[in-house]
Design an enzyme around this catalytic site. Structure first.
Site, PDB file in Angstrom:
ATOM      1  NE  ARG A 149      -3.559   1.531  -1.001  1.00 31.48           N
ATOM      2  CZ  ARG A 149      -3.987   1.224  -2.208  1.00 31.48           C
ATOM      3  NH1 ARG A 149      -4.238   2.187  -3.082  1.00 31.48           N
ATOM      4  NH2 ARG A 149      -4.158  -0.027  -2.570  1.00 31.48           N
ATOM      5  CG  HIS A 191      -1.947  -1.116   1.144  1.00 31.16           C
ATOM      6  ND1 HIS A 191      -3.061  -1.069   0.340  1.00 31.16           N
ATOM      7  CD2 HIS A 191      -2.002  -2.315   1.784  1.00 31.16           C
ATOM      8  CE1 HIS A 191      -3.755  -2.180   0.479  1.00 31.16           C
ATOM      9  NE2 HIS A 191      -3.146  -2.947   1.352  1.00 31.16           N
ATOM     10  CB  SER A 215      -2.273  -8.957   3.327  1.00 29.83           C
ATOM     11  OG  SER A 215      -1.000  -9.252   2.793  1.00 29.83           O
ATOM     12  CB  CYS A 216      -7.056  -6.143   3.431  1.00 35.85           C
ATOM     13  SG  CYS A 216      -5.841  -4.959   4.030  1.00 35.85           S
TER      14      CYS A 216
END
Length: 452
Positions: free
Chosen positions: A300, A10, A41-42
């Site tokens: 982010r 990210h 991964s989320c």
């Protein structure tokens, strides 16, 4: 200007896009130790559950998309050292080691999933769960596993345990503390969580320390704790995440836990070197102090901030509230700001209030759907500091609303008087957020829906 970005997740992704937007002709080199870029991964649980049909769907960029943007993408390229005086990095590939110069260096070292140092940890079918490789290995195992033990009741452990349970396996979740998800939901919510686990067949063992993974002829037989023994043929270790920064020791300053020391502009101790992501701490709005809040949303924002500063701006990284949400079988919950696990970091008196309320009027005949709520606020000013929500209804956007309230220093009075719409199919004349604030202030109007 030559920018080197280490890590394609990210932080790295957002840094690339931010630089390209401002400097379309910039020379950007992006390094990734794995063979694929920008894995999310989320979304790994969705892959285990069969929602995402391929791990390829969980990448928000790949080698080809970066190349189309003019990015020099280097896969299977492990950055193992930095010379901050000469402004070079050392890169290890299958062909040996090489050096690359930079003008600005942006690091996202990330984290790794540690293993318990216990007998049996190296057995076949003992896994961790972080990144694409782990996701694919664990997904492959789901077709053959019969009895699964998940060690660790945090976000990752719970997601994996749920996926195996939904897949029909016999699953036991073990944690050393008194309940699972303790840093996301406080004790008041645990009866609902544990009740849901029991209803769905997921066995929970808390306050137990894992001591050994037993085997016979190389095959896992059981997991032994200080209080019992549980049959298993598959073990998932989900005991947290640690910063992957040992290779940076002596290069840039790290704290005692291994997190990269960065200032409000994400500058490290070395000139022209910036860092962000899971290996850094981030300002926490409710306390004004830095803490570990390893969320994609935060990485982010850090990627944007670091890129802007690397290009010559002077932008502070925004404070965050650690807002997150999760589904646990039929339950949905979300949290933001202070909770019982971190409220000791607040400089002031913290008060809390917990309540349960209907989501809609009773005449909607929705099965008496309720929302469990808890709010944290300053005892003197009544400024809102945190909140948690849980329901079978998807009420998770309430945490986003309360995140805005925290960031804007709203009080209980402000929230109690906030203008929320009413339509019986969605809410009540007094929205449950209004009622939460009013009841915390000792007011009773709004919580009584009808008098007959």
């Amino acid at each position: 200007m030559k920018y080197i970005i280490v890590g394609t997740s990210h932080f790295g992704f957002e840094a690339v896009e931010t630089i390209l937007e401002a400097e379309s002709e910039a020379e950007i080199h992006l390094f990734e130790r794995g063979d694929k870029a920008s894995f999310m991964s989320c979304g790994a649980q969705s892959y285990l559950l069969g929602i995402a049909k391929s791990a390829d769907e969980l990448h928000y960029a790949n080698e080809e998309s970066y190349q189309k943007q003019g990015i020099n993408i280097h896969l299977n390229s492990d950055v193992i050292d930095i010379d901050t005086n000469e402004k070079t990095i050392t890169v290890k590939t299958d062909n040996g080691e090489s050096e690359e110069t930079y003008d600005k260096l942006l690091l996202s070292p990330g984290g790794y999933a540690p293993e318990l140092n216990i007998p049996g940890k190296d057995l076949k079918h003992v896994y961790t769960f972080r990144g694409r490789d782990d996701a694919e290995i664990v997904k492959d195992r789901m077709s053959d596993a019969k009895k699964v033990v998940v060690i660790g009741g945090g976000y990752i452990g719970v997601e994996v345990a749920e996926a195996f349970t939904e897949n029909g396996q016999d699953v036991t979740l073990i944690d050393a503390v008194d309940r699972f998800l303790p840093t996301y939901l406080d004790e008041e919510f645990y009866p609902s969580l544990s009740g849901e686990a029991k209803a769905k067949g997921l066995k929970i063992q808390t306050n137990e320390f894992v001591k050994e993974i037993k085997s016979e002829d190389g095959e896992i037989q059981s997991v032994v704790t200080d209080q019992g023994e549980y049959e298993a043929d598959t073990v998932i270790m989900a005991v947290g995440v640690k910063p992957n920064t040992s290779w940076l020791e002596g290069v840039i300053e790290l704290d005692e836990d291994g997190f990269v020391d960065v200032n409000d502009y994400l500058e490290t101790s070395a000139e022209d070197v910036y860092a962000g992501g899971d290996a850094t701490l981030i300002p926490f709005h409710a306390t004004g102090k830095k803490q570990n809040v390893a969320l994609a949303t935060n990485a982010r924002k850090q990627g944007v901030t670091a890129a802007k500063n690397a290009m010559g701006d002077r932008v502070e990284v925004p404070a965050v509230n650690g807002t997150s949400g999760l589904a646990f079988f039929d339950l949905k919950f979300a949290t933001t700001g202070l909770n019982d696990s971190n409220c000791e970091n607040y400089d002031g008196e913290v008060k809390t209030f917990y309540t349960e309320e209907r989501v809609r009027p009773s005449f909607m005949r929705d099965g008496d759907i309720k929302v469990e709520m808890k709010i944290f606020y300053d005892g003197e000013t009544e400024i809102i500091l945190g909140a948690q929500f849980l329901s079978t209804e998807d009420i998770t956007q309430a945490a986003n609303t309360l995140s805005l309230a925290i960031s804007n220093k709203m009080t209980l009075t402000d929230l109690g008087e906030a203008d929320f719409f009413f339509q019986p199919g969605f809410s009540r004349p007094w929205n449950f957020l209004n009622v939460l604030a009013l009841k915390a202030k000792g007011k009773t109007f709004g919580s009584t829906e009808m008098l007959f």
